[in-house]
Design a protein around this motif. Sequence first.
Motif, short mmCIF file in Angstrom:
data_model
loop_
_atom_site.label_atom_id
_atom_site.label_comp_id
_atom_site.label_asym_id
_atom_site.label_seq_id
_atom_site.Cartn_x
_atom_site.Cartn_y
_atom_site.Cartn_z
N GLY A 68 0.78 -1.23 0.00
CA GLY A 68 0.00 0.00 0.00
C GLY A 68 0.81 1.28 0.00
O GLY A 68 0.24 2.37 -0.07
N ASP A 69 2.14 1.18 0.06
CA ASP A 69 3.00 2.36 0.15
C ASP A 69 3.54 2.73 -1.23
O ASP A 69 4.50 2.13 -1.71
CB ASP A 69 4.15 2.09 1.12
CG ASP A 69 4.99 3.33 1.38
OD1 ASP A 69 4.84 4.33 0.66
OD2 ASP A 69 5.83 3.30 2.31
N GLY A 70 2.93 3.72 -1.85
CA GLY A 70 3.33 4.13 -3.19
C GLY A 70 4.68 4.78 -3.28
O GLY A 70 5.18 5.02 -4.39
N THR A 71 5.31 5.07 -2.15
CA THR A 71 6.64 5.70 -2.18
C THR A 71 7.76 4.67 -2.27
O THR A 71 8.91 5.03 -2.52
CB THR A 71 6.87 6.56 -0.93
OG1 THR A 71 6.95 5.71 0.23
CG2 THR A 71 5.75 7.57 -0.75
N ARG A 72 7.43 3.40 -2.07
CA ARG A 72 8.48 2.37 -2.10
C ARG A 72 8.56 1.74 -3.49
O ARG A 72 7.62 1.83 -4.28
CB ARG A 72 8.22 1.34 -1.00
CG ARG A 72 8.58 1.89 0.39
CD ARG A 72 8.59 0.81 1.44
NE ARG A 72 7.39 0.89 2.27
CZ ARG A 72 7.15 0.06 3.29
NH1 ARG A 72 8.02 -0.90 3.59
NH2 ARG A 72 6.05 0.18 4.00
N PRO A 73 9.70 1.10 -3.80
CA PRO A 73 9.92 0.60 -5.17
C PRO A 73 8.82 -0.33 -5.65
O PRO A 73 8.38 -1.23 -4.93
CB PRO A 73 11.26 -0.14 -5.06
CG PRO A 73 11.96 0.51 -3.92
CD PRO A 73 10.89 0.87 -2.94
N LEU A 74 8.39 -0.11 -6.90
CA LEU A 74 7.28 -0.88 -7.45
C LEU A 74 7.61 -2.37 -7.51
O LEU A 74 6.75 -3.21 -7.24
CB LEU A 74 6.93 -0.35 -8.84
CG LEU A 74 5.78 -1.05 -9.56
CD1 LEU A 74 4.48 -0.94 -8.76
CD2 LEU A 74 5.59 -0.46 -10.96
N ASP A 75 8.85 -2.72 -7.88
CA ASP A 75 9.22 -4.14 -7.96
C ASP A 75 9.01 -4.84 -6.63
O ASP A 75 8.55 -5.99 -6.59
CB ASP A 75 10.69 -4.28 -8.37
CG ASP A 75 10.88 -4.10 -9.87
OD1 ASP A 75 9.87 -3.99 -10.58
OD2 ASP A 75 12.03 -4.07 -10.32
N ALA A 76 9.34 -4.16 -5.54
CA ALA A 76 9.17 -4.75 -4.21
C ALA A 76 7.70 -4.92 -3.89
O ALA A 76 7.27 -5.95 -3.34
CB ALA A 76 9.86 -3.89 -3.16
N ARG A 77 6.89 -3.92 -4.24
CA ARG A 77 5.46 -4.00 -3.96
C ARG A 77 4.80 -5.12 -4.77
O ARG A 77 3.95 -5.85 -4.27
CB ARG A 77 4.80 -2.65 -4.25
CG ARG A 77 5.32 -1.52 -3.35
CD ARG A 77 4.84 -0.16 -3.82
NE ARG A 77 3.39 -0.10 -3.80
CZ ARG A 77 2.65 0.65 -4.63
NH1 ARG A 77 3.26 1.37 -5.56
NH2 ARG A 77 1.35 0.67 -4.53
N VAL A 78 5.23 -5.25 -6.03
CA VAL A 78 4.68 -6.32 -6.87
C VAL A 78 5.08 -7.69 -6.33
O VAL A 78 4.26 -8.62 -6.29
CB VAL A 78 5.17 -6.14 -8.32
CG1 VAL A 78 4.83 -7.37 -9.16
CG2 VAL A 78 4.55 -4.89 -8.94
N ALA A 79 6.34 -7.83 -5.88
CA ALA A 79 6.80 -9.10 -5.34
C ALA A 79 6.08 -9.46 -4.05
O ALA A 79 5.91 -10.65 -3.72
CB ALA A 79 8.30 -9.04 -5.09
N ALA A 80 5.65 -8.45 -3.30
CA ALA A 80 4.98 -8.70 -2.03
C ALA A 80 3.60 -9.32 -2.21
O ALA A 80 3.10 -10.04 -1.33
CB ALA A 80 4.85 -7.40 -1.22
N ALA A 81 2.96 -9.07 -3.36
CA ALA A 81 1.60 -9.56 -3.55
C ALA A 81 1.51 -11.09 -3.57
O ALA A 81 0.75 -11.68 -2.80
CB ALA A 81 1.00 -8.95 -4.83
N PRO A 82 2.29 -11.80 -4.42
CA PRO A 82 2.22 -13.26 -4.37
C PRO A 82 2.77 -13.82 -3.06
O PRO A 82 2.32 -14.89 -2.62
CB PRO A 82 3.06 -13.71 -5.57
CG PRO A 82 3.92 -12.55 -5.90
CD PRO A 82 3.14 -11.34 -5.54
N ALA A 83 3.74 -13.13 -2.45
CA ALA A 83 4.23 -13.59 -1.15
C ALA A 83 3.12 -13.55 -0.11
O ALA A 83 2.96 -14.49 0.68
CB ALA A 83 5.40 -12.71 -0.72
#
Length: 249
Positions: A225-240
């Motif tokens: 939910g944090d749009g200030t953090r890197p998109l790759d990390a946010r995308v990787a967090a979803a399947p995790a």
Amino acid sequence: GGGGGEDEGGGWEDWLDIQIAAIRALGDLGVTDAIDDMMAARDDEFGQQLDVPVFNALAAMGETGVSWLVAVISTEGGQAGQRAADVLVRCAPDALLQYIDVLVESGDARLRKIAVPQIAPDGALLGVLALKDSDPTVRQAALARAAPAQPDLALRALRDADVAVQATALEHLQQPLPSEDLEAIVDNVLAWLQQGSPALMRTAAIKLAQLAPKRAEAPLLELIGDGTRPLDARVAAAPALGALVPAVS
């Protein structure tokens, strides 16, 4: 003849083609007596164009030609050494094995990195490169190759000064981990989720769910939910997050 610039240029290109064809033929025929002449052909004003043809011919000549390539790697270094090593890896990888020490002891990190895929994953030399090489890209490559066979290396490399090496170490951690290390590692992973480099944050998102599934839900939801953090990390967090058991709503 008295032709103009275009004709002269075409004549030179034809001559270069003839040189390259002759060099290739000498290599295919194994004419080791011609090696001095081939090496001399590299030293004219256009010699850079002949490095690769000469090195390919040397690789085709067996042990004698390989020894000349190794001499180029160890005495010339730089671009020529890189080209010679590339040819060895491509054309004579088995012959390269007996000269691994020459590559590993080179002052050129690119040549040390070329040695990495040639070393057995469980070899002690690979462990030394993974933990002690002066270049982080060499340490990273050696760690990625060695860690599946030497899992303790990943644990030790988490303390590396380079964040890319740390990310590779975290990616290759194998479970179960010693209980005395697990809590400290999870604390580090949680910290990297907050303020790690993009690569480290992405790897931390993936590994947190594996290392500490009971502590992963809230930090992963926060990251997503944090749009200030890197998109790759946010995308990787979803399947995790989706892989947690029990499932997250």
